[in-house]
Design an enzyme around this catalytic site. Structure first.
Site, PDB file in Angstrom:
ATOM      1  N   ASP A 151      71.676  50.915  61.594  1.00  0.00           N
ATOM      2  CA  ASP A 151      72.541  51.831  61.173  1.00  0.00           C
ATOM      3  C   ASP A 151      72.349  53.141  61.615  1.00  0.00           C
ATOM      4  O   ASP A 151      71.759  53.465  62.899  1.00  0.00           O
ATOM      5  CB  ASP A 151      72.511  51.640  59.670  1.00  0.00           C
ATOM      6  CG  ASP A 151      73.959  51.781  59.171  1.00  0.00           C
ATOM      7  OD1 ASP A 151      74.717  52.845  59.080  1.00  0.00           O
ATOM      8  OD2 ASP A 151      74.423  50.760  58.470  1.00  0.00           O
ATOM      9  N   HIS A 153      75.750  56.993  56.429  1.00  0.00           N
ATOM     10  CA  HIS A 153      75.973  55.543  56.188  1.00  0.00           C
ATOM     11  C   HIS A 153      74.824  54.687  55.901  1.00  0.00           C
ATOM     12  O   HIS A 153      74.454  54.128  55.343  1.00  0.00           O
ATOM     13  CB  HIS A 153      76.610  55.197  57.476  1.00  0.00           C
ATOM     14  CG  HIS A 153      77.342  53.860  57.315  1.00  0.00           C
ATOM     15  ND1 HIS A 153      76.760  52.853  57.588  1.00  0.00           N
ATOM     16  CD2 HIS A 153      78.628  53.500  56.780  1.00  0.00           C
ATOM     17  CE1 HIS A 153      77.469  51.628  57.258  1.00  0.00           C
ATOM     18  NE2 HIS A 153      78.631  52.301  56.776  1.00  0.00           N
ATOM     19  N   SER A 182      80.885  47.391  54.167  1.00  0.00           N
ATOM     20  CA  SER A 182      79.672  48.095  54.688  1.00  0.00           C
ATOM     21  C   SER A 182      78.562  48.386  53.196  1.00  0.00           C
ATOM     22  O   SER A 182      77.582  48.058  53.503  1.00  0.00           O
ATOM     23  CB  SER A 182      79.641  49.429  55.287  1.00  0.00           C
ATOM     24  OG  SER A 182      80.232  49.679  56.566  1.00  0.00           O
TER      25      SER A 182
END
Length: 878
Positions: free
Chosen positions: A148, A203, A525
């Site tokens: 990520d 994220h 996600s």
């Protein structure tokens, strides 16, 4: 001796076939490739040095970006004029892909404010709360790799017990990792790798927190507004940073990170990445299956394209052995509330107000009605004038449709008229984020709450409000159902994807300390790491590491089937897969069913008869009763439209199932095979291609036995007749493109146009509504009508090869389609055993040529033109 070995290996490779070049998918507006960058996979007998020698022998000037061992290939930058097809034609090369850039993972803004108090009650939906409390499982000893944006490992929620801050290294929670790119990398520049995988975007930290944060009893700031714990709060984390602070990442980098995570001993690799609608032949899907076959589990996001309709599951999770994860909305929330007529209702204050609402205890309600008696959206100033005598001091209720005006405009009108506050009845459901008007209390309420307020108002218009002084737990409207953003399946081969669902809507988790420490986000996600954490709990519970697809099967067998909001029928398998993951059931079950899904295909290939195997791993004999529960069917072509509806119509098109034995007795440690016979639905029109689905249930007779199920999917009708080209929108089309001014003019398909190919060139525009095994633009010599090759575009690649469907619109609401700018170049089949191998592009001599757009129909052999949708674009001369 070395030269002889290389020549022998290459000679053996030539006996296999020429390699396959996979054209970049031009069906998504966001797809970009790295110029001159290619991922190459070798034949099994070819070593790295053999492949490099072959490249040099064919005068390919290249630099190696990455070498892959499990994938068995390399990523290279080509400096010479050789393109993908030319490289694929070199002996020893098995597959070639252009390096595709993946956009930074995007999540959806939560229906709630990030600063609102929340409780991570998603564990109540999945049994993880009981697994933590009663089974004392925390994921200890299991390694989860997060590919990520990196992880803010200094966050106190990742700290070791007794420590106030997290760290990175062998003795830390985030014990493994690598930065493959550097802060400045955006996908178009050179990565600058290093040892520090710190997150500067957010994220990855949010994803990692869902897997393994522990924000309970923190002694260091920042503290969350509501304490929470991740799914596997003692799992060891690996941070594999594949994104910079903004931009994209190449799949060459992603492959390298996947292999590094596997080499570091990660038990699970989490890939909360977006992707296009495609086939399972993407490099990440190919490597994913190879890693799972070696014992690593792969959890990948299904995608956030729920508003785009069917055929939109992201490609990374399309492998046979990996998880493709859908999202379910969180079922509980911790909200501020008010009481009206004796009932309490949660609310979400506007951004402009930004704080809990406290209004006078004697405040009453005033619904704003249209002349027809329906609740108004509050956009018409005349309506406020009509109630001028009664609005002062009231709280106005309006319908939250945003078609005509925004919330700030409505708030301004109400405030000017003398109201003291405004409530929005959200449409269609949930709690909507409002901009609001400055210094005016405004809030959204759930749709059902609006109906209840209206009913209470009609019963007693003098009822007053009481506003809470602290937040409380509430069931969320729409909670426990598939998120509206979660992508629909199936894939381009009618395979059952997504596989399973997990909480992904309105999820509180960690965020970089520089960005506040915590955030409330939504997306597949968020669902994907929930599955990764659940996988870690299962491994710890069983004290053994089974293959990832074997554990996936257990989770699918024991998942909780869900319904859509307000529905009594089960949501389609094409939306939720096997259902919401139930970790407690998966750990406690003593039985299983294989396979973990059934693909019935279409009417012409209907799997009328198949078998399942039920295995009893328990200590005593068990009796299972077999049954069938259908799920919603999805009709995306009700008017014989060429492009699927953004929101499919739900129908009761149910298959029927019979069993060779509806009840089986299975001794401990034994298995039983049951034959299933399927009959496709009588309801539903085959010309509209409804996707039907359901579940085969095996219910144990014992009191504590856990029911098992297997999802199935099918399509009524001939899959080869599902429209490919969006003819309703005028595609395919031919334009005259002015290279000087950058303008284009639509041409008729009658042909006869002349281009100088210097200032004016033809452009073919295509838009695919479903997958095709080969999206082609064929070029014929006009006079003899001889096929001369496939269009080769320097911008879009070669117009031949598999392609997924196009997005309906992009984030700006613009229609998505592909442009094929032609300079007169073509490619031709290279011959040999591989029909997809192409020669290097060559430029046609001046003449008149006919352009034909042809898309191979699904489930066909590819015989031209019988197996194609064919569109003659006319002749052009240059």
């Amino acid at each position: 001796m070395r030269i002889s070995a290389i020549l022998s290996a290459l000679a053996a490779a030539t006996l296999v076939s020429a390699g396959q070049y996979h054209s970049p998918s031009s069906t998504l507006s966001s797809v970009k490739v790295s110029p001159g960058g290619y991922i190459i996979e070798y034949h099994d007998t070819i070593a790295h040095m053999d492949a490099y020698s072959a490249l040099r022998f064919h005068q390919v000037d290249y630099n190696v970006r990455h070498e892959y061992s499990v994938f068995h290939g390399s990523a290279i930058s080509v400096n010479s004029a050789h393109d993908g097809p030319a490289i694929a034609a070199i002996p020893g090369i098995k597959n070639v892909w252009p390096i595709t850039l993946h956009a930074m993972p995007k999540v959806l803004a939560s229906k709630l404010n990030m600063t609102d108090p929340q409780v991570v009650s998603d564990h109540r939906m999945t049994g993880v709360d009981i697994v933590h409390i009663k089974l004392k499982l925390t994921g200890r000893g299991v390694k989860v790799g997060v590919l990520d944006t990196g992880i803010d490992y200094k966050h106190p929620a990742f700290a070791n017990p007794g420590s106030r801050a997290g760290c990175f290294g062998p003795t830390c929670r985030v014990a493994y990792g690598w930065d493959f790119v550097g802060d400045a990398y955006n996908g178009t520049n050179a990565p600058v790798p290093g040892p520090n995988p710190m997150d500067c975007f957010g994220h990855g930290t949010h994803v990692a927190g869902i897997i393994g944060a522990n924000a309970l009893n923190l002694t260091a700031d920042p503290k969350p507004v509501q304490p929470f714990v991740g799914v596997a709060p003692e799992a060891t984390l690996g941070a594999y940073r594949i994104f910079g602070c903004e931009g994209s990442s190449g799949d060459d980098v992603i492959l390298a990170a996947m292999e590094r995570a596997a080499a570091d001993g990660m038990d699970i690799i989490n890939m909360s990445l977006g992707g296009g609608s495609s086939y399972r032949s993407s490099p990440t899907a190919v490597l994913g299956d190879k890693l799972v076959a070696r014992g690593v589990a792969l959890s990948a996001a299904a995608g956030n394209d729920g508003s785009q309709g069917v055929w939109m599951v992201s490609d990374t999770g399309l492998g046979d052995l990996s998880y493709s994860v859908a999202s379910i909305d969180n079922i509980y929330g911790f909200y501020n509330s008010f009481t009206y007529a004796g009932d309490a209702y949660p609310y979400l204050q506007s951004n402009a107000w930004g704080q809990p609402i406290f209004l006078p205890a004697n405040a009453t309600l005033l619904p704003l009605f249209e002349s027809n008696g329906k609740l108004s959206d509050g956009c018409d100033a005349a309506l406020y004038k009509a109630v001028a005598k009664s609005i002062k001091g009231k709280i106005v209720l309006v319908y939250g449709d945003v078609t005509r005006c925004r919330s700030d405009a409505r708030g301004t009108l109400a405030k000017k008229a003398g109201a003291i506050g405004m409530l929005f009845q959200t449409t269609p459901l949930g709690l909507a984020a409002l901009l609001g008007a400055p210094e005016f209390p405004m809030a959204s309420i759930e749709n059902k709450a609006g109906d209840s307020l209206l009913a209470a108002y009609k019963a007693n218009p003098r009822a007053t409000f009481t506003w809470s002084h602290q937040a409380s737990n509430f069931l969320v409207e729409g909670g426990g159902a598939p998120s509206d953003f979660t992508s629909h399946g199936l894939d381009g081969e009618l395979r059952s994807k997504p596989d399973i669902a997990a909480p992904g809507g309105n999820i509180l988790s960690t965020y970089p300390l520089a960005k506040g420490g915590y955030a409330l986000l939504s997306g597949t996600s968020m669902a994907t790491p929930y599955v990764s954490g659940s996988h870690a709990l299962y491994i710890q519970a069983k004290h053994t590491k089974r293959r990832g697809d074997e554990i996936r099967a257990v989770f699918k067998n024991t998942a909780t089937r869900t319904t859509n909001v307000g529905s009594k029928s089960l949501s389609s398998v094409a939306r939720q897969g096997a259902g919401l993951i139930n970790v407690l059931n998966a750990i406690l079950t003593t039985a299983s069913i294989s396979p973990d899904h059934i693909d019935l295909l279409d009417t012409n290939h209907l799997l009328k008869t198949t078998t399942i195997v039920i295995t009893n791993s328990g200590q005593t004999t068990e009796t299972f009763t077999l049954s069938h529960i259908p799920a919603d069917a999805l009709n995306s072509y009700p008017t014989h439209n060429s492009f699927p509806l953004p929101t499919p119509i739900i129908e009761a098109d149910y298959a029927t199932v019979s069993f060779s034995n509806p009840k089986v007795v299975i001794p401990a440690g034994q298995s039983a095979t049951i034959t299933l016979r399927f009959t496709e639905p009588k309801a539903g029109k085959s010309s509209q291609f409804p996707i039907y689905s359901g579940y085969i249930i095996a219910k144990p007779a014992s009191k504590d036995g856990i029911p098992l199920h297997v999802p199935y999917t099918g399509l009524k009708g001939d899959f080869s007749q599902v429209p490919i080209m969006d003819t309703d929108s005028g595609f395919p089309a031919i334009h005259n493109f002015d290279l000087v001014n950058g303008t284009s003019t639509l041409l008729s398909k009658n042909g006869g146009y002349t281009f100088d190919m210097t200032t004016h060139v033809p452009v073919i525009m295509t838009r695919l509504g479903s997958h095709t095994p080969s999206a082609e633009i064929r070029i014929f010599e006009s006079e003899s009508d001889t096929f001369v090759g496939f269009m080769a575009s320097k911008v879009s690649g070669n117009a031949v090869g598999p392609a997924g469907r196009s997005l309906n619109t992009d984030e700006k609401g613009t229609l998505v389609f592909s442009n094929w700018i032609w300079d007169g170049s073509i490619v031709t089949p290279a011959g040999g055993d591989n029909p997809t191998a192409m020669t290097q592009p060559k430029t046609l001599s001046s003449g008149t040529y006919r352009i034909v757009v042809a898309s191979q129909k699904k489930f066909t052999h590819g015989d031209y033109p019988a197996d194609y949708e064919v569109f003659d674009m006319g002749s052009v001369k240059f």
